[in-house]
Design a protein around this motif. Structure first.
Motif, mmCIF file in Angstrom:
data_model
loop_
_atom_site.group_PDB
_atom_site.id
_atom_site.type_symbol
_atom_site.label_atom_id
_atom_site.label_comp_id
_atom_site.label_asym_id
_atom_site.label_seq_id
_atom_site.Cartn_x
_atom_site.Cartn_y
_atom_site.Cartn_z
ATOM 1 N N LEU A 19 1.403 6.085 -3.949
ATOM 2 C CA LEU A 19 0.000 5.963 -3.548
ATOM 3 C C LEU A 19 -0.930 6.255 -4.719
ATOM 4 O O LEU A 19 -1.897 5.524 -4.950
ATOM 5 C CB LEU A 19 -0.299 6.919 -2.397
ATOM 6 C CG LEU A 19 -1.753 6.993 -1.929
ATOM 7 C CD1 LEU A 19 -2.155 5.683 -1.279
ATOM 8 C CD2 LEU A 19 -1.939 8.146 -0.981
ATOM 9 N N LEU A 20 -0.656 7.301 -5.475
ATOM 10 C CA LEU A 20 -1.521 7.655 -6.595
ATOM 11 C C LEU A 20 -1.466 6.625 -7.712
ATOM 12 O O LEU A 20 -2.462 6.390 -8.397
ATOM 13 C CB LEU A 20 -1.144 9.042 -7.134
ATOM 14 C CG LEU A 20 -1.434 10.206 -6.193
ATOM 15 C CD1 LEU A 20 -0.911 11.505 -6.807
ATOM 16 C CD2 LEU A 20 -2.904 10.313 -5.884
ATOM 17 N N LYS A 21 -0.320 6.006 -7.906
ATOM 18 C CA LYS A 21 -0.168 5.029 -8.985
ATOM 19 C C LYS A 21 -0.679 3.642 -8.602
ATOM 20 O O LYS A 21 -1.230 2.943 -9.429
ATOM 21 C CB LYS A 21 1.305 4.907 -9.395
ATOM 22 C CG LYS A 21 1.808 6.053 -10.182
ATOM 23 C CD LYS A 21 1.329 5.918 -11.604
ATOM 24 C CE LYS A 21 2.377 6.488 -12.510
ATOM 25 N NZ LYS A 21 2.169 6.166 -13.874
ATOM 26 N N HIS A 22 -0.457 3.225 -7.343
ATOM 27 C CA HIS A 22 -0.705 1.835 -6.965
ATOM 28 C C HIS A 22 -1.671 1.658 -5.802
ATOM 29 O O HIS A 22 -2.006 0.524 -5.467
ATOM 30 C CB HIS A 22 0.617 1.148 -6.629
ATOM 31 C CG HIS A 22 1.575 1.142 -7.769
ATOM 32 N ND1 HIS A 22 1.474 0.260 -8.816
ATOM 33 C CD2 HIS A 22 2.641 1.936 -8.050
ATOM 34 C CE1 HIS A 22 2.439 0.496 -9.683
ATOM 35 N NE2 HIS A 22 3.151 1.517 -9.241
ATOM 36 N N GLY A 23 -2.088 2.717 -5.142
ATOM 37 C CA GLY A 23 -3.007 2.599 -4.015
ATOM 38 C C GLY A 23 -2.294 2.171 -2.743
ATOM 39 O O GLY A 23 -1.069 2.178 -2.652
ATOM 40 N N LEU A 24 -3.071 1.784 -1.754
ATOM 41 C CA LEU A 24 -2.520 1.402 -0.450
ATOM 42 C C LEU A 24 -2.104 -0.070 -0.446
ATOM 43 O O LEU A 24 -2.614 -0.880 0.322
ATOM 44 C CB LEU A 24 -3.544 1.634 0.653
ATOM 45 C CG LEU A 24 -3.742 3.081 1.086
ATOM 46 C CD1 LEU A 24 -4.910 3.178 2.032
ATOM 47 C CD2 LEU A 24 -2.488 3.616 1.711
ATOM 48 N N ASP A 25 -1.152 -0.405 -1.274
ATOM 49 C CA ASP A 25 -0.677 -1.784 -1.311
ATOM 50 C C ASP A 25 0.702 -1.866 -0.671
ATOM 51 O O ASP A 25 1.161 -0.942 -0.014
ATOM 52 C CB ASP A 25 -0.674 -2.324 -2.737
ATOM 53 C CG ASP A 25 0.297 -1.590 -3.643
ATOM 54 O OD1 ASP A 25 0.817 -0.540 -3.237
ATOM 55 O OD2 ASP A 25 0.553 -2.080 -4.750
ATOM 56 N N PHE A 28 3.365 0.927 -1.431
ATOM 57 C CA PHE A 28 3.213 2.202 -0.720
ATOM 58 C C PHE A 28 3.846 2.139 0.655
ATOM 59 O O PHE A 28 4.573 3.046 1.059
ATOM 60 C CB PHE A 28 1.735 2.579 -0.588
ATOM 61 C CG PHE A 28 1.522 3.722 0.372
ATOM 62 C CD1 PHE A 28 1.851 5.018 0.001
ATOM 63 C CD2 PHE A 28 1.014 3.499 1.639
ATOM 64 C CE1 PHE A 28 1.668 6.074 0.888
ATOM 65 C CE2 PHE A 28 0.833 4.539 2.521
ATOM 66 C CZ PHE A 28 1.153 5.837 2.145
ATOM 67 N N TRP A 29 3.586 1.074 1.388
ATOM 68 C CA TRP A 29 4.109 0.977 2.756
ATOM 69 C C TRP A 29 5.627 0.839 2.757
ATOM 70 O O TRP A 29 6.303 1.425 3.613
ATOM 71 C CB TRP A 29 3.440 -0.172 3.505
ATOM 72 C CG TRP A 29 1.985 0.102 3.706
ATOM 73 C CD1 TRP A 29 0.952 -0.521 3.088
ATOM 74 C CD2 TRP A 29 1.412 1.107 4.537
ATOM 75 N NE1 TRP A 29 -0.239 0.032 3.492
ATOM 76 C CE2 TRP A 29 0.006 1.040 4.380
ATOM 77 C CE3 TRP A 29 1.946 2.068 5.389
ATOM 78 C CZ2 TRP A 29 -0.858 1.886 5.061
ATOM 79 C CZ3 TRP A 29 1.068 2.913 6.064
ATOM 80 C CH2 TRP A 29 -0.306 2.821 5.898
ATOM 81 N N ILE A 30 6.162 0.085 1.815
ATOM 82 C CA ILE A 30 7.619 -0.028 1.704
ATOM 83 C C ILE A 30 8.221 1.342 1.405
ATOM 84 O O ILE A 30 9.213 1.752 2.012
ATOM 85 C CB ILE A 30 8.000 -1.051 0.614
ATOM 86 C CG1 ILE A 30 7.642 -2.457 1.065
ATOM 87 C CG2 ILE A 30 9.485 -0.961 0.276
ATOM 88 C CD1 ILE A 30 7.777 -3.501 -0.019
ATOM 89 N N ASN A 31 7.598 2.060 0.486
ATOM 90 C CA ASN A 31 8.123 3.368 0.119
ATOM 91 C C ASN A 31 8.019 4.350 1.276
ATOM 92 O O ASN A 31 8.935 5.142 1.502
ATOM 93 C CB ASN A 31 7.378 3.904 -1.103
ATOM 94 C CG ASN A 31 8.049 5.127 -1.655
ATOM 95 O OD1 ASN A 31 7.795 6.230 -1.195
ATOM 96 N ND2 ASN A 31 8.916 4.919 -2.618
ATOM 97 N N LEU A 32 6.940 4.317 2.018
ATOM 98 C CA LEU A 32 6.781 5.214 3.159
ATOM 99 C C LEU A 32 7.858 4.959 4.211
ATOM 100 O O LEU A 32 8.470 5.903 4.731
ATOM 101 C CB LEU A 32 5.393 5.044 3.772
ATOM 102 C CG LEU A 32 5.066 5.972 4.929
ATOM 103 C CD1 LEU A 32 5.037 7.416 4.472
ATOM 104 C CD2 LEU A 32 3.748 5.576 5.555
ATOM 105 N N ILE A 33 8.119 3.696 4.509
ATOM 106 C CA ILE A 33 9.154 3.358 5.493
ATOM 107 C C ILE A 33 10.529 3.794 4.996
ATOM 108 O O ILE A 33 11.309 4.379 5.744
ATOM 109 C CB ILE A 33 9.110 1.854 5.812
ATOM 110 C CG1 ILE A 33 7.833 1.529 6.576
ATOM 111 C CG2 ILE A 33 10.337 1.419 6.604
ATOM 112 C CD1 ILE A 33 7.545 0.059 6.721
ATOM 113 N N LEU A 34 10.832 3.525 3.723
ATOM 114 C CA LEU A 34 12.124 3.933 3.178
ATOM 115 C C LEU A 34 12.287 5.448 3.196
ATOM 116 O O LEU A 34 13.368 5.963 3.486
ATOM 117 C CB LEU A 34 12.291 3.416 1.744
ATOM 118 C CG LEU A 34 12.532 1.927 1.592
ATOM 119 C CD1 LEU A 34 12.471 1.542 0.117
ATOM 120 C CD2 LEU A 34 13.865 1.535 2.194
#
Length: 53
Positions: A19-25, A28-34
């Motif tokens: 999130l800090l590096k790339h924002g809400l793109d 981020f959502w892929i990483n959150l789910i993983l």
């Protein structure tokens, strides 16, 4: 020194780091789910996004 802090954040809180590096793109959502499914894939994805791409 900055790369070490990014690596530590990638290991401890992968979604926050992405999130800090790339924002809400998409990354981020892929990483959150993983990370929610199982922690290790989230860490691997965070390291991949921040260092290898």
């Amino acid at each position: 020194m900055g790369q070490i802090l990014v690596l530590i954040c990638s290991i401890l809180l992968p979604p926050l780091d992405v999130l800090l590096k790339h924002g809400l793109d998409r990354d981020f959502w892929i990483n959150l789910i993983l990370t929610l499914i199982f922690f290790v894939p989230g860490v691997i994805h965070a390291i991949y996004v921040n260092f290898l791409r």
